[in-house]
Design an enzyme around this catalytic site. Structure first.
Site, short mmCIF file in Angstrom:
data_model
loop_
_atom_site.label_atom_id
_atom_site.label_comp_id
_atom_site.label_asym_id
_atom_site.label_seq_id
_atom_site.Cartn_x
_atom_site.Cartn_y
_atom_site.Cartn_z
CG ASN A 159 -0.79 -12.84 42.27
OD1 ASN A 159 -0.18 -13.38 43.20
ND2 ASN A 159 -0.19 -12.52 41.14
N GLY A 193 4.13 -24.23 56.00
CA GLY A 193 4.76 -25.27 55.16
C GLY A 193 6.03 -24.73 54.53
CE LYS A 251 11.22 -16.16 48.98
NZ LYS A 251 10.93 -17.45 48.32
CG HIS A 298 5.72 -23.12 38.44
ND1 HIS A 298 5.38 -23.72 37.25
CD2 HIS A 298 6.33 -24.07 39.18
CE1 HIS A 298 5.79 -24.97 37.27
NE2 HIS A 298 6.36 -25.21 38.43
CE LYS A 301 14.37 -29.66 46.20
NZ LYS A 301 13.00 -29.19 45.89
CG ASP A 348 11.05 -20.83 50.12
OD1 ASP A 348 11.27 -19.60 50.10
OD2 ASP A 348 10.96 -21.51 49.08
CG MET A 359 1.49 -23.53 51.20
SD MET A 359 1.96 -24.70 52.50
CE MET A 359 3.06 -25.77 51.62
N GLY A 360 4.51 -19.90 50.91
CA GLY A 360 5.50 -19.18 50.09
C GLY A 360 6.81 -18.89 50.80
CB SER A 405 8.23 -14.37 45.69
OG SER A 405 8.02 -15.45 44.84
P1 NAD Z 1 6.48 -17.58 40.76
O1 NAD Z 1 7.64 -16.70 40.51
O2 NAD Z 1 5.94 -18.39 39.66
O3 NAD Z 1 5.27 -16.68 41.33
C1 NAD Z 1 5.54 -15.71 42.33
C2 NAD Z 1 4.26 -15.31 43.05
O4 NAD Z 1 4.59 -14.35 44.05
C3 NAD Z 1 3.25 -14.62 42.16
O5 NAD Z 1 1.98 -14.81 42.72
C4 NAD Z 1 3.68 -13.16 42.23
O6 NAD Z 1 2.62 -12.28 41.93
C5 NAD Z 1 4.08 -13.06 43.69
N1 NAD Z 1 5.13 -12.09 43.95
C6 NAD Z 1 6.30 -11.93 43.28
N2 NAD Z 1 7.03 -10.95 43.86
C7 NAD Z 1 6.31 -10.50 44.91
C8 NAD Z 1 6.52 -9.50 45.89
N3 NAD Z 1 7.64 -8.79 45.92
N4 NAD Z 1 5.56 -9.29 46.81
C9 NAD Z 1 4.43 -10.04 46.81
N5 NAD Z 1 4.18 -11.00 45.91
C10 NAD Z 1 5.10 -11.22 44.97
O7 NAD Z 1 6.87 -18.47 42.01
P2 NAD Z 1 6.29 -19.88 42.45
O8 NAD Z 1 7.11 -20.96 41.84
O9 NAD Z 1 4.80 -19.90 42.27
O10 NAD Z 1 6.66 -19.88 44.01
C11 NAD Z 1 5.97 -19.02 44.90
C12 NAD Z 1 6.71 -18.99 46.22
O11 NAD Z 1 6.69 -20.29 46.83
C13 NAD Z 1 8.19 -18.63 46.11
O12 NAD Z 1 8.49 -17.71 47.15
C14 NAD Z 1 8.92 -19.93 46.33
O13 NAD Z 1 10.20 -19.74 46.89
C15 NAD Z 1 7.98 -20.60 47.31
N6 NAD Z 1 8.10 -22.07 47.38
C16 NAD Z 1 7.90 -22.66 48.59
C17 NAD Z 1 7.98 -24.03 48.69
C18 NAD Z 1 7.74 -24.70 50.01
O14 NAD Z 1 7.94 -25.91 50.13
N7 NAD Z 1 7.28 -24.00 51.00
C19 NAD Z 1 8.27 -24.81 47.56
C20 NAD Z 1 8.43 -24.18 46.33
C21 NAD Z 1 8.33 -22.80 46.24
#
Ligand code: NAD
Length: 329
Positions: free
Chosen positions: A167, A300, A234, A145, A75, A230, A227-228, A207
């Site tokens: 949130n 995850g 973070k 998202h 990917k 990665d 899950m967040g 994030s």
């Molecule tokens: P997004 O930008 O659509 O949403 C971000 C989320 O994080 C929101 O809930 C927002 O309120 C919160 N947020 C933003 N900045 C913040 C901060 N400084 N402190 C606390 N919360 C904060 O992102 P998304 O596409 O929903 O992705 C969310 C997270 O998941 C990202 O960190 C992304 O890298 C991670 N992710 C992980 C995997 C995995 O396989 N583990 C896969 C995809 C995405």
């Protein structure tokens, strides 16, 4: 039918991915590849991630080989923060699949929708294997998202009756509430402390760079899927949780370096030996949850093999349904 046919390259668009692959397909593909990883039948290659010095972009590759599923690929993509202003998604990715027997490129698959689907499948697999069977309240931390994908996949694993959510940016919660309503679930916005006190299963998908959920807030018997996180730096939960919970990960090496476990390991609270690959539970070589009181935590981090697994399924389904025409390269 495999996508590895010898009659050309399949180009599977984002639109076709959305049409052909369903959550249960993604669940099965991710569960199978986690099992294969734990058996040593599938492995991820080192991740490359670089700031390219243009458009503030982070670009990289996640690749691997699943010998059990005969899936080889990469990917490629990353994060372009200026995309939103151009009407594009900031995260952009494409999966390339190769024939493991010949190295021939067999499919180019849009990776954006699949990334959300496979990430949601990952936490869903953890819930299926680790959450209490009688879990009724789902706690969502995060409303971006990914969160709605997470919610949809999670509620298929247990008979949840209610969603509680928090949130850091409350204005984002209505989109989660709308999905809960669509799924026929009661929804309540709560404080993070209330969320910990009420939820039987918690998913964190933000994030964040600092703990949002503290260990003391989590009640016995909870399953929490982080899950967040990665990337290095973070963080979503209190590292002390890793001490009180039984900890599982998609891939231990990634979990302790760029996953949520990085902080607990760096501060000496736990060592690599305290983590179990979720594939061991899937394969039956680890019993998983041992009591109704045990707290289970799944880290995850997101591995390339998940992407390849779902892309392979999408390519096969698209071909079977006559939605793609092989082209000569
Ligand atoms: P997004 O930008 O659509 O949403 C971000 C989320 O994080 C929101 O809930 C927002 O309120 C919160 N947020 C933003 N900045 C913040 C901060 N400084 N402190 C606390 N919360 C904060 O992102 P998304 O596409 O929903 O992705 C969310 C997270 O998941 C990202 O960190 C992304 O890298 C991670 N992710 C992980 C995997 C995995 O396989 N583990 C896969 C995809 C995405």
């Amino acid at each position: 039918m495999s996508a590895n046919t010898d009659d050309g390259l399949l180009i599977v668009s984002e639109e076709i991915c959305e049409k052909v692959i369903r959550r249960p397909d993604a669940f099965s593909a991710v569960e199978a590849v986690f099992g294969a990883m734990a058996r040593g039948d599938a492995y991820n290659f080192p991740v490359v991630r670089e700031a390219i010095g243009h458009a503030d972009a982070l670009y990289g590759f996640k690749s691997g080989f699943d010998r059990a599923g005969m899936v080889l690929g990469v990917k490629a993509g990353g994060y372009w923060p200026g995309n939103m202003a151009k009407g594009l998604t900031n995260h952009q990715s494409t999966v390339c699949l190769f024939d493991p027997d010949t190295g021939r490129l067999t499919a180019l698959v849009g990776g954006n929708y699949l990334t959300a689907l496979r990430t949601a499948a990952s936490s869903a697999v953890s819930i299926a294997h680790l959450a209490r069977k009688d879990a009724k309240v789902l706690g969502m931390v995060g409303a971006g998202h990914q969160s709605t994908f997470q919610l949809r996949a999670a509620v298929e694993q247990r008979d949840f009756e209610r969603v509680v959510a928090w949130n850091p940016h409350p204005d984002m919660l209505p989109r989660l509430a709308a999905v809960a309503e669509e799924l026929g679930l009661a929804f309540e916005a709560v404080t993070p402390e209330e969320l910990g006190a009420q939820a039987d299963v918690i998913i964190t998908i933000t994030s964040a760079f600092e703990p949002l959920i503290m260990a003391d807030w989590i009640k016995p018997g909870t399953h929490i899927a982080c899950m967040g996180t990665d990337t290095k730096g973070k963080q979503e939960v209190d590292p002390a949780l890793f001490k009180s919970a039984t900890v599982f990960a998609d891939e231990i090496a990634q979990s302790i370096t760029i996953g949520e476990a990085q902080h607990a390991v760096a501060s000496g609270l736990i060592g690599e030996g305290n983590l179990t690959a979720i594939g061991e539970v899937i394969n039956g070589t680890h019993p998983g949850r041992s009591s109704a009181e045990e707290i289970t935590l799944f880290d995850g981090t997101g591995v390339g093999l998940q992407d390849l697994a779902v892309a392979s399924v999408a390519a096969r389904l698209a071909r079977e349904q006559g939605l793609v025409t092989p082209v000569a390269l």
